[in-house]
Design a protein around this motif. Structure first.
Motif, PDB file in Angstrom:
ATOM      1  N   SER A  33       0.834  -1.204   0.000  1.00 24.11           N
ATOM      2  CA  SER A  33       0.000   0.000   0.000  1.00 24.11           C
ATOM      3  C   SER A  33       0.867   1.252   0.000  1.00 24.11           C
ATOM      4  O   SER A  33       2.035   1.223   0.384  1.00 24.11           O
ATOM      5  N   TYR A  34       0.245   2.338  -0.445  1.00 20.40           N
ATOM      6  CA  TYR A  34       0.920   3.628  -0.534  1.00 20.40           C
ATOM      7  C   TYR A  34      -0.128   4.710  -0.331  1.00 20.40           C
ATOM      8  O   TYR A  34      -1.238   4.618  -0.860  1.00 20.40           O
ATOM      9  N   SER A  35       0.213   5.736   0.433  1.00 21.77           N
ATOM     10  CA  SER A  35      -0.673   6.880   0.657  1.00 21.77           C
ATOM     11  C   SER A  35       0.108   8.164   0.460  1.00 21.77           C
ATOM     12  O   SER A  35       1.273   8.252   0.839  1.00 21.77           O
ATOM     13  N   LYS A  36      -0.557   9.143  -0.097  1.00 23.09           N
ATOM     14  CA  LYS A  36       0.080  10.441  -0.334  1.00 23.09           C
ATOM     15  C   LYS A  36      -0.977  11.519  -0.206  1.00 23.09           C
ATOM     16  O   LYS A  36      -2.076  11.385  -0.728  1.00 23.09           O
ATOM     17  N   GLN A  37      -0.646  12.585   0.505  1.00 16.69           N
ATOM     18  CA  GLN A  37      -1.513  13.753   0.559  1.00 16.69           C
ATOM     19  C   GLN A  37      -0.784  14.896  -0.114  1.00 16.69           C
ATOM     20  O   GLN A  37       0.395  15.125   0.152  1.00 16.69           O
ATOM     21  N   LYS A  38      -1.491  15.584  -0.982  1.00 16.94           N
ATOM     22  CA  LYS A  38      -0.870  16.661  -1.757  1.00 16.94           C
ATOM     23  C   LYS A  38      -1.850  17.822  -1.823  1.00 16.94           C
ATOM     24  O   LYS A  38      -3.052  17.634  -1.962  1.00 16.94           O
ATOM     25  N   VAL A  39      -1.312  19.033  -1.726  1.00 23.39           N
ATOM     26  CA  VAL A  39      -2.125  20.239  -1.868  1.00 23.39           C
ATOM     27  C   VAL A  39      -1.852  20.795  -3.264  1.00 23.39           C
ATOM     28  O   VAL A  39      -0.700  21.012  -3.635  1.00 23.39           O
ATOM     29  N   LEU A  40      -2.913  20.997  -4.028  1.00 25.08           N
ATOM     30  CA  LEU A  40      -2.804  21.520  -5.390  1.00 25.08           C
ATOM     31  C   LEU A  40      -3.616  22.796  -5.516  1.00 25.08           C
ATOM     32  O   LEU A  40      -4.654  22.939  -4.873  1.00 25.08           O
ATOM     33  N   ARG A  41      -3.166  23.695  -6.349  1.00 22.82           N
ATOM     34  CA  ARG A  41      -3.878  24.952  -6.545  1.00 22.82           C
ATOM     35  C   ARG A  41      -4.887  24.806  -7.694  1.00 22.82           C
ATOM     36  O   ARG A  41      -4.845  25.543  -8.668  1.00 22.82           O
ATOM     37  N   TYR A  42      -5.742  23.855  -7.552  1.00 26.38           N
ATOM     38  CA  TYR A  42      -6.837  23.633  -8.500  1.00 26.38           C
ATOM     39  C   TYR A  42      -8.082  23.393  -7.664  1.00 26.38           C
ATOM     40  O   TYR A  42      -7.999  23.110  -6.471  1.00 26.38           O
ATOM     41  N   THR A  43      -9.228  23.475  -8.276  1.00 21.02           N
ATOM     42  CA  THR A  43     -10.459  23.183  -7.546  1.00 21.02           C
ATOM     43  C   THR A  43     -10.623  21.668  -7.448  1.00 21.02           C
ATOM     44  O   THR A  43     -10.081  20.927  -8.280  1.00 21.02           O
ATOM     45  N   PRO A  44     -11.378  21.200  -6.467  1.00 17.84           N
ATOM     46  CA  PRO A  44     -11.660  19.770  -6.416  1.00 17.84           C
ATOM     47  C   PRO A  44     -12.318  19.275  -7.709  1.00 17.84           C
ATOM     48  O   PRO A  44     -12.042  18.158  -8.153  1.00 17.84           O
ATOM     49  N   GLU A  45     -13.153  20.088  -8.342  1.00 15.35           N
ATOM     50  CA  GLU A  45     -13.802  19.701  -9.596  1.00 15.35           C
ATOM     51  C   GLU A  45     -12.770  19.475 -10.695  1.00 15.35           C
ATOM     52  O   GLU A  45     -12.874  18.521 -11.478  1.00 15.35           O
ATOM     53  N   GLN A  46     -11.772  20.350 -10.773  1.00 16.53           N
ATOM     54  CA  GLN A  46     -10.735  20.201 -11.797  1.00 16.53           C
ATOM     55  C   GLN A  46      -9.927  18.924 -11.580  1.00 16.53           C
ATOM     56  O   GLN A  46      -9.674  18.170 -12.525  1.00 16.53           O
ATOM     57  N   VAL A  47      -9.527  18.672 -10.344  1.00 20.11           N
ATOM     58  CA  VAL A  47      -8.769  17.458 -10.046  1.00 20.11           C
ATOM     59  C   VAL A  47      -9.635  16.235 -10.301  1.00 20.11           C
ATOM     60  O   VAL A  47      -9.183  15.250 -10.908  1.00 20.11           O
TER      61      VAL A  47
END
Length: 186
Positions: A33-47
């Motif tokens: 298993s692998y987990s990653k949290q990332k903050v992106l400057r896009y809207t949740p809809e775009q992602v």
């Protein structure tokens, strides 16, 4: 007045017979298993739109030879992926749950490659950004695949997350993250 009593009931699991010698099963593979949290400057809809667009994976996701959705009904869909690099090229199908804009979950089903494959992307809004929680867990049916995967898996998972981030930048423009404190939106 009679005092009330609370009872907590615990289920005791069956005890198994332990042996003096245990030998590893060479045909059994371990779960990875692998987990990653990332903050992106896009809207949740775009992602969400990038992650849910399985038909486009073949154009930007490394090791993806082909990808398509062949059945979609409401929030449920079925997808086909062909992945790998010679001499390892495999195909598998997935049952997908797509809840816009917050969740894309994929569970591999009925194939000979994976005993279990669960991929989950959760998107949530924070200020004018999107926090993406990516989780993948899998177990190969073949111990050979499992041994090969353990050598490369962390790099493959990082590369995969990076490919989705680059796809967002290609579609919506590059948006670097500032170092301000992030607070959840209400």
């Amino acid at each position: 007045m009679i005092p009330r009593r609370s009872f907590v009931c615990f289920h005791r699991p069956r005890q198994t017979l332990k042996t003096l010698f245990t030998f590893p099963n060479p045909f059994q593979s371990d779960s990875i298993s692998y987990s990653k949290q990332k903050v992106l400057r896009y809207t949740p809809e775009q992602v969400f739109n990038v992650v849910a667009d399985v038909d486009s994976y073949k154009y930007f996701l490394p090791w993806c030879r082909d990808s398509r959705v062949y059945d979609r009904k409401g929030t449920k869909a079925k997808g086909l992926m062909i992945v790998g690099f010679p001499p390892f090229v495999e195909r598998y199908t997935s049952d997908m749950t797509l809840i816009k804009p917050s969740l894309v979950r994929s569970i591999a089903s009925g194939d000979k490659l994976f005993k279990e494959l669960i991929t989950e992307w959760k998107m949530s809004a924070v200020e004018e950004k999107c926090v993406v929680d990516f989780n993948i867990s899998f177990q190969f049916r073949s111990s050979l695949h499992s041994k090969v995967a353990t050598v490369f898996f962390d790099e493959v998972a990082r590369t995969m997350v990076g490919a989705f981030e680059r796809r967002c930048a290609d579609l919506y423009g590059f948006r670097p993250i500032s170092k301000k404190n992030l607070t959840p939106q209400k």
